[in-house]
Scaffold this active site. Structure first.
Site, short mmCIF file in Angstrom:
data_model
loop_
_atom_site.label_atom_id
_atom_site.label_comp_id
_atom_site.label_asym_id
_atom_site.label_seq_id
_atom_site.Cartn_x
_atom_site.Cartn_y
_atom_site.Cartn_z
N LYS A 29 40.40 25.32 9.61
CA LYS A 29 39.34 24.72 10.42
C LYS A 29 39.57 23.22 10.61
O LYS A 29 40.28 22.60 9.81
CB LYS A 29 37.99 24.89 9.71
CG LYS A 29 37.41 26.29 9.75
CD LYS A 29 36.07 26.33 9.04
CE LYS A 29 35.44 27.70 9.08
NZ LYS A 29 35.04 28.15 10.41
N ARG A 58 34.07 39.32 8.66
CA ARG A 58 34.06 40.73 9.06
C ARG A 58 35.09 41.53 8.27
O ARG A 58 34.94 42.73 8.08
CB ARG A 58 34.26 40.85 10.58
CG ARG A 58 35.59 40.42 11.10
CD ARG A 58 35.60 40.10 12.59
NE ARG A 58 35.08 38.76 12.85
CZ ARG A 58 35.01 38.20 14.06
NH1 ARG A 58 35.42 38.86 15.13
NH2 ARG A 58 34.52 36.98 14.21
N1 BES Z 1 31.92 31.12 8.71
C1 BES Z 1 32.38 31.11 10.04
C2 BES Z 1 31.28 31.18 11.06
C3 BES Z 1 30.33 30.03 11.11
C4 BES Z 1 30.76 28.78 11.50
C5 BES Z 1 29.00 30.25 10.85
C6 BES Z 1 29.85 27.75 11.58
C7 BES Z 1 28.09 29.22 10.93
C8 BES Z 1 28.53 27.97 11.29
C9 BES Z 1 33.33 32.27 10.31
O1 BES Z 1 34.06 32.71 9.24
C10 BES Z 1 34.27 31.81 11.38
O2 BES Z 1 34.94 30.84 11.16
N2 BES Z 1 34.28 32.50 12.50
C11 BES Z 1 35.09 32.13 13.60
C12 BES Z 1 35.65 33.40 14.20
C13 BES Z 1 36.72 33.17 15.22
C14 BES Z 1 37.95 32.61 14.58
C15 BES Z 1 37.03 34.48 15.90
C16 BES Z 1 34.21 31.40 14.61
O3 BES Z 1 33.05 31.78 14.78
O4 BES Z 1 34.70 30.44 15.21
ZN ZN Z 2 35.89 31.68 8.94
#
Ligand code: BES
Ligand code: ZN
Ligand code: ZN
Length: 488
Positions: A242, A316
């Site tokens: 990230k 997921r």
């Molecule tokens: N934990 C995050 C989702 C999240 C981010 C929830 C910020 C609340 C606030 C999750 O694991 C994630 O990073 N999801 C990605 C998925 C993508 C790579 C398909 C997202 O939502 O960007």
């Molecule tokens: Zn994530």
């Protein structure tokens, strides 16, 4: 506890409660000098406002507080941190003032005093409220305790809330309610049939090994209820790392796990006639030489092969094994809660968890219930035509969607593949965080839809207890803040 149940102390200050509508009538019945003083202060009974009334001796004689309605869950939340330190009680119907619903009074005051004080002491203690003991007041305090413990878990930094800490908290909650606790840790996940949980968590340090936490409670004769919570104790994104901004709040990525522990505490304290199973896949999505990779394919517990399109879509992946496992015992209802996608936040913002559910009628009823309880959630579709977007060239499905659009739906569709078609299931994609402060809801970890869900469960499984907030169901030993005492 800043709310005590019992008789007010001598010298405790009365709090008079009004709303905007009743204020003119009440003001007309007050002694002239009091009415004039309150008018001078500009008090008109607006929600979250209050005014102090001095006595002839210069002491604080009374407080006037404005609320939205007599049963509003945040009615008194602005008071504990703003009133002078000391003891207060509710005045009742003097001069036509409102009589607050006891559950709302207890919960709003208790959470109005909430502060995450693990590392920094408060500058002052909150004002105390003494309320007459009643089932309703106890119910309000139970809700407050569950919400506070959910917030505390989310607020605790990853260093002090890793997978092992989360397991300790679950163990404590289990002990407090006579539930059984079990965990499957590290490489044992492979033998026990949780390969996807293992894959995501395997790069973490050995004292932060991935695990499946389980809690079981209740009598075999009762219907099964499964609660499944995403327990990503820190989400770096993995090899698909990230950005700094994106990672900053990721201690809260175990928010789903915190929620199911909070909900489980309520189910057990209220002695709901269910056979409860709590499942928390707990991992750290870390970066190391043995981290799972983009392009990898894993065979999951259910037998479906999943391709990793992005290691940051780890929620997921861990949930799919837990959902498949939960479904094996064919519960009457499965509920999963997860800080699953940024896309759900783009769609609905921070205050509205996204609810996915195969039965549209049930979803709409839950949305209505959430609105009525001021604990909202919003329905989003399990839109089957988008399933093509998660189909993979080399595996059954992939953990990313076809493009940047509809990301919360892609994630929900991925999970749906692990839930049998005839299995009743609710999926909540939530934020678990207040990004701005409101009375009783400071910036930081938040419990979302918890009151809505427990009210729904009380109605559905409780012994005919009505709205769920009207009590009547036997309140077992309240376990205020089991998790609060489990602090590292
Ligand atoms: N934990 C995050 C989702 C999240 C981010 C929830 C910020 C609340 C606030 C999750 O694991 C994630 O990073 N999801 C990605 C998925 C993508 C790579 C398909 C997202 O939502 O960007
Ligand atoms: Zn994530
Ligand atoms: Zn995540």
């Amino acid at each position: 506890m800043s709310v005590e149940l019992g008789k007010p102390d001598r010298g405790s200050v009365p709090v008079h409660v009004v709303d905007r509508q009743t204020w003119p009538e009440v003001a007309s019945r007050l002694p002239k000098a009091d009415a004039r003083w309150l008018q001078t202060l500009g008090f008109v009974g607006a929600p979250d406002s209050h005014a102090l009334l001095p006595g002839a001796d210069g002491q604080l004689a009374a407080v006037w507080a404005g609320v939205a309605t007599a049963s509003h869950p945040w009615a008194l939340a602005a008071l504990p941190k703003n009133l002078p330190v000391g003891a207060y009680h509710l005045a009742g119907e003097v001069c036509g003032g409102l009589v607050l619903e006891a559950s709302a009074a207890a919960m709003s005051w208790e959470l109005g005093a909430y502060r995450f004080d693990l590392y920094k002491a408060a500058k002052r203690e909150p004002a105390r409220l003494v309320l007459p003991g009643s089932k309703a007041a106890e119910h309000g305090l139970l809700l407050a305790a569950a919400i506070a413990s959910t917030r505390d878990l989310v607020n605790t930094p990853a260093e002090h809330m890793g997978p092992a800490h989360l397991a300790e908290v679950a163990k404590l909650v289990a002990r407090q309610h006579g539930a059984t606790f079990k965990q499957t840790v590290g490489d044992k996940l492979l033998g026990a049939g949780f390969p996807a949980v293992h894959a995501v968590g395997r790069a973490a340090a050995s004292d932060r090994a991935p695990r499946l936490i389980e809690l079981h409670w209740g009598k075999p004769k009762h219907p099964r209820l499964s609660l499944i919570g995403k327990g990503v104790c820190f989400d770096t994104g993995g090899l698909d790392i990230k950005s700094a901004d994106g990672m900053r709040q990721m201690k809260k990525d175990m928010g789903g796990a915190a929620h199911v522990l909070g909900l489980a505490q309520l189910v057990m304290a209220l002695q709901l006639p269910v056979r409860l199973q709590v499942l928390i896949p707990a991992v750290e999505n870390a970066i190391a030489g043995n981290a799972y990779r983009p392009g990898d394919v894993y065979k999951t517990r259910k037998g479906l092969h999943i391709e990793i399109g992005n290691t940051d879509a780890e929620g997921r992946v861990i949930l799919c094994d837990a959902l498949a496992y939960a479904a094996e015992s064919q519960p009457a209802l499965m509920i999963d809660m997860a800080t699953l996608t940024g896309a759900a936040r783009v769609a609905l913002g921070p205050q509205l968890p996204a609810l996915f559910c195969r039965d549209i009628g049930q979803a709409r009823a839950l949305v209505d219930r959430g609105l009525a309880l001021h604990d909202p959630l919003w329905h989003m579709p399990l839109w089957a035509p988008y399933h093509g977007g998660i189909e993979s060239e080399i595996a059954d499905i992939v953990n990313t969607g076809a493009g940047p659009m509809g990301g919360a739906i892609s994630a929900a569709l991925f999970l749906e593949d692990f839930v049998p078609a005839d299995q009743e299931w609710l999926h909540l994609d939530l934020y678990a965080w207040n990004s701005s402060s409101r009375p009783g809801r400071p910036v930081g970890g938040e419990a979302q839809s918890l009151r809505t869900l427990i009210a729904y469960l009380e109605d559905r499984f409780g012994a005919g207890t009505g709205s769920g907030n009207d009590m009547g169901s036997g309140i077992g030993q309240p376990a205020p803040g089991a998790a609060r005492r489990a602090r590292p």
